[in-house]
Enzyme design. Structure first.
Site, mmCIF file in Angstrom:
data_model
loop_
_atom_site.group_PDB
_atom_site.id
_atom_site.type_symbol
_atom_site.label_atom_id
_atom_site.label_comp_id
_atom_site.label_asym_id
_atom_site.label_seq_id
_atom_site.Cartn_x
_atom_site.Cartn_y
_atom_site.Cartn_z
ATOM 1 N N ASP A 1 0.644 -0.883 0.262
ATOM 2 C CA ASP A 1 0.062 0.382 0.218
ATOM 3 C C ASP A 1 1.532 1.033 -0.007
ATOM 4 O O ASP A 1 2.531 1.290 0.696
ATOM 5 C CB ASP A 1 -0.989 -0.134 1.209
ATOM 6 C CG ASP A 1 -1.649 1.103 0.913
ATOM 7 O OD1 ASP A 1 -2.369 1.662 0.469
ATOM 8 O OD2 ASP A 1 -1.812 1.705 3.106
ATOM 9 N N ASP B 1 -0.183 5.114 0.661
ATOM 10 C CA ASP B 1 -0.861 6.538 2.038
ATOM 11 C C ASP B 1 -0.583 5.568 3.097
ATOM 12 O O ASP B 1 -1.314 4.971 3.609
ATOM 13 C CB ASP B 1 -1.700 6.898 1.514
ATOM 14 C CG ASP B 1 -1.774 7.779 0.263
ATOM 15 O OD1 ASP B 1 -0.699 8.228 -0.436
ATOM 16 O OD2 ASP B 1 -2.614 7.716 -0.409
#
Length: 245
Positions: free
Chosen positions: A3, A5
């Site tokens: 991932d 953010d």
């Protein structure tokens, strides 16, 4: 499968929130999101979607068509400002991230980016830290462009698995948020959770391991090897083997 953010960098607090407020000011809008308010808005996946939600909830823009137009304008400017923040060195990678990327590269472990943020935001962050050929580091890059259904929908992870021709147990997701964990688990992927600023209390009984940072060994559950200095590839392999058992 990484991932972006909150996982690769603290982009939400130090990048996106700052860029949104700069965009509001640049457009002479009388809005400013506090750190705590932005934390509440993170329950809504997607920056444009957060803008629309906030406008509806506050009643600041009543007409739905006008909300859509204004949200698109703000979001476009915000992404430009976010790229500027990154280019100026305002968003370092989180501790332990670069080292784990190198571990994987040296060991021939394929890497993927799996996010539902915009392609431009991913490119801004990773080109700043990995250089103009950043994409060659990754065997697949899935962003909102390829996977418009936001996490916790598993679309992004399913696309990445398909691109890499992997079964779920042959990969590991690295996430920070409940929505990200839910997306990975919905795709049957095992997950490592590195808590971030806005998701410092992320708890799950369905993860291989949960801890505060890849750059430290204390605070992890299950516990990391006590003689290590960070979470490395071998530690993740141990967790993965234990999870499969």
């Amino acid at each position: 499968m990484w991932d972006v953010d909150g996982t690769l960098a603290e982009t939400e607090r130090d990048g996106h929130l700052k860029a949104f407020n700069l965009a509001f000011a640049a457009l002479a809008l009388p809005w400013r999101w506090s750190e705590s308010r932005y934390g509440e808005l993170l329950q809504v996946a997607g920056g444009r979607e957060r803008l629309l939600h906030d406008m509806r909830e506050s009643g600041s823009v009543g007409d739905p068509a006008q909300r859509e137009i204004l949200a698109a304008r703000i979001h476009h400017l915000k992404n430009e400002l976010y790229a500027r923040i990154v280019a100026e060195g305002g968003l370092p990678l989180r501790a332990g991230v670069r080292e784990l990327l190198l571990d994987c590269t040296r060991a021939g472990v394929r890497l993927g980016i799996v996010t539902t943020t915009s392609r431009s935001n991913v490119e801004a962050l990773l080109s700043a830290h990995l250089g103009p050929t950043w994409e060659s580091t990754f065997a697949t890059v899935v962003t909102a462009r390829e996977a418009p259904r936001k996490k916790p929908d598993p679309q992004a992870y399913l696309l990445a698995l398909d691109a890499l021709e992997l079964r779920p147990h042959e990969a590991i997701a690295v996430e920070d948020s409940p929505a990200g964990v839910a997306a990975a688990r919905a795709a049957a992927l095992p997950v490592i959770v590195t808590r971030s600023h806005y998701f410092a209390a992320t708890e799950t009984t369905d993860a291989l391991a949960v801890g505060p940072s890849l750059g430290r060994i204390d605070g992890w559950s299950p516990a990391a090897e006590p003689h290590a200095t960070r979470i490395d590839l071998e530690q993740i392999r141990r967790w993965h083997s234990r999870g499969r058992a």
